[in-house]
Design a protein around this motif. Structure first.
Motif, PDB file in Angstrom:
ATOM      1  N   PHE A 163       0.851  -1.186   0.000  1.00  0.00           N
ATOM      2  CA  PHE A 163       0.000   0.000   0.000  1.00  0.00           C
ATOM      3  C   PHE A 163       0.892   1.242   0.000  1.00  0.00           C
ATOM      4  O   PHE A 163       1.812   1.353   0.811  1.00  0.00           O
ATOM      5  N   PHE A 164       0.625   2.168  -0.903  1.00  0.00           N
ATOM      6  CA  PHE A 164       1.440   3.386  -0.982  1.00  0.00           C
ATOM      7  C   PHE A 164       0.537   4.571  -1.319  1.00  0.00           C
ATOM      8  O   PHE A 164      -0.647   4.408  -1.663  1.00  0.00           O
ATOM      9  N   ASN A 165       1.101   5.764  -1.206  1.00  0.00           N
ATOM     10  CA  ASN A 165       0.334   6.999  -1.415  1.00  0.00           C
ATOM     11  C   ASN A 165      -0.959   6.983  -0.600  1.00  0.00           C
ATOM     12  O   ASN A 165      -2.035   7.342  -1.098  1.00  0.00           O
ATOM     13  N   GLN A 166      -0.852   6.558   0.645  1.00  0.00           N
ATOM     14  CA  GLN A 166      -2.027   6.541   1.522  1.00  0.00           C
ATOM     15  C   GLN A 166      -2.299   7.968   2.017  1.00  0.00           C
ATOM     16  O   GLN A 166      -1.375   8.681   2.401  1.00  0.00           O
ATOM     17  N   SER A 167      -3.555   8.342   2.018  1.00  0.00           N
ATOM     18  CA  SER A 167      -3.897   9.694   2.470  1.00  0.00           C
ATOM     19  C   SER A 167      -5.245   9.689   3.170  1.00  0.00           C
ATOM     20  O   SER A 167      -6.192   9.030   2.717  1.00  0.00           O
ATOM     21  N   ALA A 168      -5.312  10.372   4.284  1.00  0.00           N
ATOM     22  CA  ALA A 168      -6.567  10.518   5.022  1.00  0.00           C
ATOM     23  C   ALA A 168      -7.447  11.556   4.332  1.00  0.00           C
ATOM     24  O   ALA A 168      -6.958  12.513   3.712  1.00  0.00           O
ATOM     25  N   ALA A 169      -8.764  11.354   4.443  1.00  0.00           N
ATOM     26  CA  ALA A 169      -9.701  12.235   3.752  1.00  0.00           C
ATOM     27  C   ALA A 169      -9.719  13.646   4.353  1.00  0.00           C
ATOM     28  O   ALA A 169      -9.829  14.644   3.634  1.00  0.00           O
ATOM     29  N   ASN A 170      -9.645  13.711   5.688  1.00  0.00           N
ATOM     30  CA  ASN A 170      -9.641  15.001   6.393  1.00  0.00           C
ATOM     31  C   ASN A 170     -10.865  15.851   6.050  1.00  0.00           C
ATOM     32  O   ASN A 170     -10.782  17.077   5.918  1.00  0.00           O
ATOM     33  N   THR A 171     -12.014  15.167   5.874  1.00  0.00           N
ATOM     34  CA  THR A 171     -13.274  15.873   5.670  1.00  0.00           C
ATOM     35  C   THR A 171     -14.214  15.525   6.818  1.00  0.00           C
ATOM     36  O   THR A 171     -14.259  14.381   7.274  1.00  0.00           O
ATOM     37  N   SER A 172     -14.979  16.487   7.288  1.00  0.00           N
ATOM     38  CA  SER A 172     -15.757  16.332   8.518  1.00  0.00           C
ATOM     39  C   SER A 172     -17.150  15.762   8.251  1.00  0.00           C
ATOM     40  O   SER A 172     -17.811  16.098   7.266  1.00  0.00           O
ATOM     41  N   LEU A 173     -17.573  14.874   9.167  1.00  0.00           N
ATOM     42  CA  LEU A 173     -18.942  14.364   9.183  1.00  0.00           C
ATOM     43  C   LEU A 173     -19.380  14.327  10.643  1.00  0.00           C
ATOM     44  O   LEU A 173     -18.795  13.595  11.442  1.00  0.00           O
ATOM     45  N   ALA A 174     -20.376  15.134  10.975  1.00  0.00           N
ATOM     46  CA  ALA A 174     -20.886  15.220  12.357  1.00  0.00           C
ATOM     47  C   ALA A 174     -19.751  15.496  13.329  1.00  0.00           C
ATOM     48  O   ALA A 174     -19.702  14.931  14.436  1.00  0.00           O
TER      49      ALA A 174
END
Length: 247
Positions: A163-174
Protein backbone atom coordinates in the motif's frame (compact mmCIF):
# COMPACT_ATOMS: atom_id res chain seq x y z
CA UNK A 1 7.51 -85.29 -78.89
CA UNK A 2 11.08 -85.52 -77.66
CA UNK A 3 11.79 -82.07 -79.08
CA UNK A 4 8.71 -80.69 -77.34
CA UNK A 5 9.81 -82.04 -73.97
CA UNK A 6 13.28 -80.61 -74.53
CA UNK A 7 11.76 -77.21 -75.30
CA UNK A 8 9.60 -77.23 -72.15
CA UNK A 9 12.62 -78.24 -70.06
CA UNK A 10 14.68 -75.34 -71.41
CA UNK A 11 11.79 -72.93 -70.78
CA UNK A 12 11.40 -74.16 -67.20
CA UNK A 13 15.13 -73.84 -66.52
CA UNK A 14 15.10 -70.32 -67.95
CA UNK A 15 12.18 -69.33 -65.69
CA UNK A 16 13.93 -70.73 -62.62
CA UNK A 17 17.11 -68.85 -63.47
CA UNK A 18 15.12 -65.58 -63.87
CA UNK A 19 13.42 -66.13 -60.51
CA UNK A 20 16.75 -66.87 -58.81
CA UNK A 21 18.24 -63.71 -60.28
CA UNK A 22 15.28 -61.66 -59.00
CA UNK A 23 15.54 -63.12 -55.50
CA UNK A 24 19.27 -62.48 -55.43
CA UNK A 25 18.69 -58.82 -56.15
CA UNK A 26 16.49 -58.28 -53.04
CA UNK A 27 19.35 -58.04 -50.46
CA UNK A 28 21.10 -55.54 -52.71
CA UNK A 29 17.96 -53.36 -52.82
CA UNK A 30 17.56 -53.58 -49.02
CA UNK A 31 21.20 -52.58 -48.55
CA UNK A 32 20.65 -49.63 -50.88
CA UNK A 33 17.66 -48.52 -48.78
CA UNK A 34 19.70 -48.83 -45.59
CA UNK A 35 22.43 -46.67 -47.09
CA UNK A 36 19.81 -44.13 -48.20
CA UNK A 37 18.49 -43.86 -44.65
CA UNK A 38 21.98 -43.00 -43.42
CA UNK A 39 22.10 -39.94 -45.66
CA UNK A 40 18.45 -38.88 -45.11
CA UNK A 41 17.91 -36.18 -42.51
CA UNK A 42 14.43 -35.56 -41.12
CA UNK A 43 13.36 -31.91 -41.03
CA UNK A 44 14.13 -30.30 -37.62
CA UNK A 45 11.27 -29.98 -35.14
CA UNK A 46 10.74 -26.35 -34.24
CA UNK A 47 11.24 -25.91 -30.48
CA UNK A 48 8.29 -24.58 -28.48
CA UNK A 49 8.81 -21.16 -26.87
CA UNK A 50 7.78 -21.31 -23.17
CA UNK A 51 6.75 -17.66 -22.81
CA UNK A 52 3.24 -16.17 -23.01
CA UNK A 53 1.99 -12.67 -22.22
CA UNK A 54 -1.50 -11.27 -21.80
CA UNK A 55 -2.81 -7.71 -21.78
CA UNK A 56 -6.14 -7.51 -19.97
CA UNK A 57 -8.69 -5.17 -18.45
CA UNK A 58 -8.91 -6.12 -14.78
CA UNK A 59 -11.85 -5.44 -12.47
CA UNK A 60 -10.92 -5.37 -8.76
CA UNK A 61 -14.02 -6.09 -6.65
CA UNK A 62 -13.33 -5.96 -2.88
CA UNK A 63 -15.46 -8.00 -0.49
CA UNK A 64 -15.20 -6.11 2.84
CA UNK A 65 -17.61 -8.22 4.91
CA UNK A 66 -16.09 -8.85 8.33
CA UNK A 67 -13.85 -5.77 8.39
CA UNK A 68 -13.40 -4.40 11.94
CA UNK A 69 -13.33 -0.87 13.34
CA UNK A 70 -12.25 -0.09 16.91
CA UNK A 71 -12.73 3.58 17.88
CA UNK A 72 -10.97 4.32 21.17
CA UNK A 73 -13.47 5.35 23.85
CA UNK A 74 -16.45 5.10 21.49
CA UNK A 75 -17.92 1.56 21.48
CA UNK A 76 -21.08 2.82 19.78
CA UNK A 77 -18.99 3.68 16.71
CA UNK A 78 -16.99 0.44 16.78
CA UNK A 79 -17.67 -3.02 15.37
CA UNK A 80 -20.03 -4.78 15.09
CA UNK A 81 -22.13 -1.63 14.54
CA UNK A 82 -19.67 -0.22 11.99
CA UNK A 83 -17.36 -1.42 9.27
CA UNK A 84 -15.57 -0.40 6.08
CA UNK A 85 -16.46 0.03 2.41
CA UNK A 86 -13.81 -0.04 -0.32
CA UNK A 87 -14.52 1.06 -3.87
CA UNK A 88 -14.33 -1.17 -6.95
CA UNK A 89 -11.80 -0.33 -9.64
CA UNK A 90 -10.96 -1.23 -13.25
CA UNK A 91 -7.36 -1.06 -14.51
CA UNK A 92 -5.16 -2.30 -17.36
CA UNK A 93 -3.09 -5.32 -16.33
CA UNK A 94 -0.14 -7.23 -17.77
CA UNK A 95 0.68 -10.82 -16.95
CA UNK A 96 3.65 -12.98 -17.88
CA UNK A 97 3.41 -16.78 -18.05
CA UNK A 98 6.24 -19.32 -18.31
CA UNK A 99 5.51 -22.94 -19.28
CA UNK A 100 7.69 -25.57 -17.61
CA UNK A 101 5.85 -28.25 -19.63
CA UNK A 102 2.89 -28.06 -22.02
CA UNK A 103 0.59 -28.39 -18.98
CA UNK A 104 2.41 -26.77 -16.03
CA UNK A 105 3.10 -23.03 -15.95
CA UNK A 106 3.70 -20.10 -13.60
CA UNK A 107 1.94 -16.75 -14.00
CA UNK A 108 2.86 -13.33 -12.59
CA UNK A 109 0.36 -10.48 -12.81
CA UNK A 110 1.40 -6.84 -12.58
CA UNK A 111 -0.69 -3.72 -12.10
CA UNK A 112 -1.51 -0.92 -9.68
CA UNK A 113 -4.92 0.22 -8.49
CA UNK A 114 -6.34 3.05 -6.37
CA UNK A 115 -9.23 2.60 -3.93
CA UNK A 116 -11.40 4.92 -1.87
CA UNK A 117 -12.20 3.88 1.71
CA UNK A 118 -15.26 4.95 3.66
CA UNK A 119 -17.20 3.87 6.74
CA UNK A 120 -20.46 1.93 6.87
CA UNK A 121 -22.96 1.04 9.57
CA UNK A 122 -22.64 3.62 12.37
CA UNK A 123 -19.94 5.37 10.31
CA UNK A 124 -21.89 5.53 7.04
CA UNK A 125 -20.95 8.68 5.16
CA UNK A 126 -17.57 9.11 6.87
CA UNK A 127 -14.85 9.58 4.26
CA UNK A 128 -11.80 7.76 5.59
CA UNK A 129 -9.26 8.19 2.78
CA UNK A 130 -7.68 6.48 -0.19
CA UNK A 131 -4.67 4.31 -1.00
CA UNK A 132 -2.83 2.89 -3.99
CA UNK A 133 -2.20 -0.85 -4.12
CA UNK A 134 0.58 -2.76 -5.85
CA UNK A 135 -0.58 -6.40 -5.70
CA UNK A 136 1.83 -8.70 -7.65
CA UNK A 137 0.38 -12.21 -7.63
CA UNK A 138 2.27 -15.40 -8.54
CA UNK A 139 0.34 -18.59 -9.28
CA UNK A 140 1.27 -22.11 -10.36
CA UNK A 141 -1.13 -23.32 -13.05
CA UNK A 142 -2.27 -26.52 -14.72
CA UNK A 143 -3.37 -26.10 -18.34
CA UNK A 144 -5.70 -28.61 -19.99
CA UNK A 145 -4.75 -29.33 -23.62
CA UNK A 146 -7.42 -31.75 -24.84
CA UNK A 147 -10.03 -29.25 -26.08
CA UNK A 148 -8.56 -27.96 -29.33
CA UNK A 149 -8.23 -24.16 -29.42
CA UNK A 150 -9.89 -23.87 -25.98
CA UNK A 151 -7.20 -24.01 -23.26
CA UNK A 152 -8.75 -23.96 -19.75
CA UNK A 153 -6.55 -23.76 -16.67
CA UNK A 154 -6.66 -23.63 -12.88
CA UNK A 155 -4.10 -22.23 -10.47
CA UNK A 156 -3.17 -21.34 -6.91
CA UNK A 157 -0.47 -19.16 -5.41
CA UNK A 158 0.48 -16.19 -3.30
CA UNK A 159 -0.08 -12.45 -3.37
CA UNK A 160 1.87 -9.64 -1.72
CA UNK A 161 0.11 -6.28 -1.63
CA UNK A 162 2.04 -3.08 -0.94
CA UNK A 163 0.00 0.00 0.00
CA UNK A 164 1.44 3.39 -0.98
CA UNK A 165 0.33 7.00 -1.42
CA UNK A 166 -2.03 6.54 1.52
CA UNK A 167 -3.90 9.69 2.47
CA UNK A 168 -6.57 10.52 5.02
CA UNK A 169 -9.70 12.24 3.75
CA UNK A 170 -9.64 15.00 6.39
CA UNK A 171 -13.27 15.87 5.67
CA UNK A 172 -15.76 16.33 8.52
CA UNK A 173 -18.94 14.36 9.18
CA UNK A 174 -20.89 15.22 12.36
CA UNK A 175 -17.74 16.73 13.83
CA UNK A 176 -15.53 13.74 12.95
CA UNK A 177 -12.67 13.82 10.42
CA UNK A 178 -10.00 11.24 9.71
CA UNK A 179 -6.68 13.08 9.86
CA UNK A 180 -4.19 10.20 9.45
CA UNK A 181 -4.31 6.76 7.80
CA UNK A 182 -1.83 3.86 7.73
CA UNK A 183 -2.40 0.43 6.11
CA UNK A 184 0.10 -2.42 6.54
CA UNK A 185 1.50 -4.39 3.61
CA UNK A 186 0.16 -7.94 3.54
CA UNK A 187 0.68 -11.44 2.12
CA UNK A 188 -2.36 -13.41 1.01
CA UNK A 189 -3.39 -16.61 -0.74
CA UNK A 190 -4.77 -16.69 -4.29
CA UNK A 191 -6.72 -19.16 -6.45
CA UNK A 192 -7.77 -18.80 -10.07
CA UNK A 193 -9.48 -20.34 -13.05
CA UNK A 194 -9.71 -19.21 -16.64
CA UNK A 195 -9.18 -20.09 -20.27
CA UNK A 196 -7.42 -19.01 -23.44
CA UNK A 197 -9.16 -19.42 -26.79
CA UNK A 198 -6.41 -19.52 -29.40
CA UNK A 199 -7.27 -17.93 -32.75
CA UNK A 200 -4.04 -19.19 -34.33
CA UNK A 201 -0.63 -20.43 -33.21
CA UNK A 202 0.25 -17.13 -31.47
CA UNK A 203 -2.86 -15.03 -30.80
CA UNK A 204 -5.82 -15.75 -28.57
CA UNK A 205 -8.45 -14.35 -26.22
CA UNK A 206 -8.35 -14.77 -22.46
CA UNK A 207 -10.84 -14.74 -19.59
CA UNK A 208 -9.62 -15.10 -16.00
CA UNK A 209 -11.03 -14.99 -12.46
CA UNK A 210 -8.93 -14.84 -9.29
CA UNK A 211 -9.87 -14.73 -5.63
CA UNK A 212 -7.42 -13.16 -3.16
CA UNK A 213 -7.56 -13.35 0.62
CA UNK A 214 -6.15 -10.00 1.71
CA UNK A 215 -6.75 -8.75 5.27
CA UNK A 216 -4.27 -6.03 6.28
CA UNK A 217 -4.22 -4.26 9.63
CA UNK A 218 -4.76 -0.50 9.58
CA UNK A 219 -4.65 2.47 11.97
CA UNK A 220 -6.14 5.93 11.72
CA UNK A 221 -6.48 9.11 13.77
CA UNK A 222 -9.77 11.03 14.04
CA UNK A 223 -9.73 14.75 14.86
CA UNK A 224 -5.96 14.53 15.46
CA UNK A 225 -6.66 12.81 18.79
CA UNK A 226 -8.85 9.66 18.64
CA UNK A 227 -7.13 6.39 17.71
CA UNK A 228 -8.89 3.99 15.37
CA UNK A 229 -7.56 0.51 14.60
CA UNK A 230 -8.88 -2.59 12.88
CA UNK A 231 -8.57 -5.10 10.06
CA UNK A 232 -9.63 -4.36 6.51
CA UNK A 233 -11.03 -7.52 4.89
CA UNK A 234 -10.42 -6.54 1.28
CA UNK A 235 -10.61 -10.14 -0.10
CA UNK A 236 -11.07 -8.99 -3.71
CA UNK A 237 -12.33 -10.87 -6.75
CA UNK A 238 -10.16 -10.10 -9.79
CA UNK A 239 -12.15 -10.52 -13.00
CA UNK A 240 -10.33 -9.88 -16.27
CA UNK A 241 -10.47 -10.34 -20.01
CA UNK A 242 -8.07 -9.50 -22.81
CA UNK A 243 -5.62 -10.63 -25.47
CA UNK A 244 -3.11 -13.50 -25.32
CA UNK A 245 0.15 -13.74 -27.24
CA UNK A 246 2.10 -17.03 -27.21
CA UNK A 247 5.69 -16.75 -28.42
Amino acid sequence: MENSMRTRTVTTISSLLALATSLASIPVQAADLARARIYYKAPPIEPSNPWMIRLRVLGVLPDTAGSTVNVAGAPSLSSPTSGLSISDQAIPELDITYFFTKNVAAELILGVTSHHISGNGALTGLDIGKAWLLPPTLTLQYHFTDFGPLKPYIGAGINYTAFFNQSAANTSLAGLAVTDLRISNQFGAAVQFGFDYMLDRNWGLNFDVKKLWLRPEYSAIVNNAIAVTGRANIDPWLVSGGVTYKF
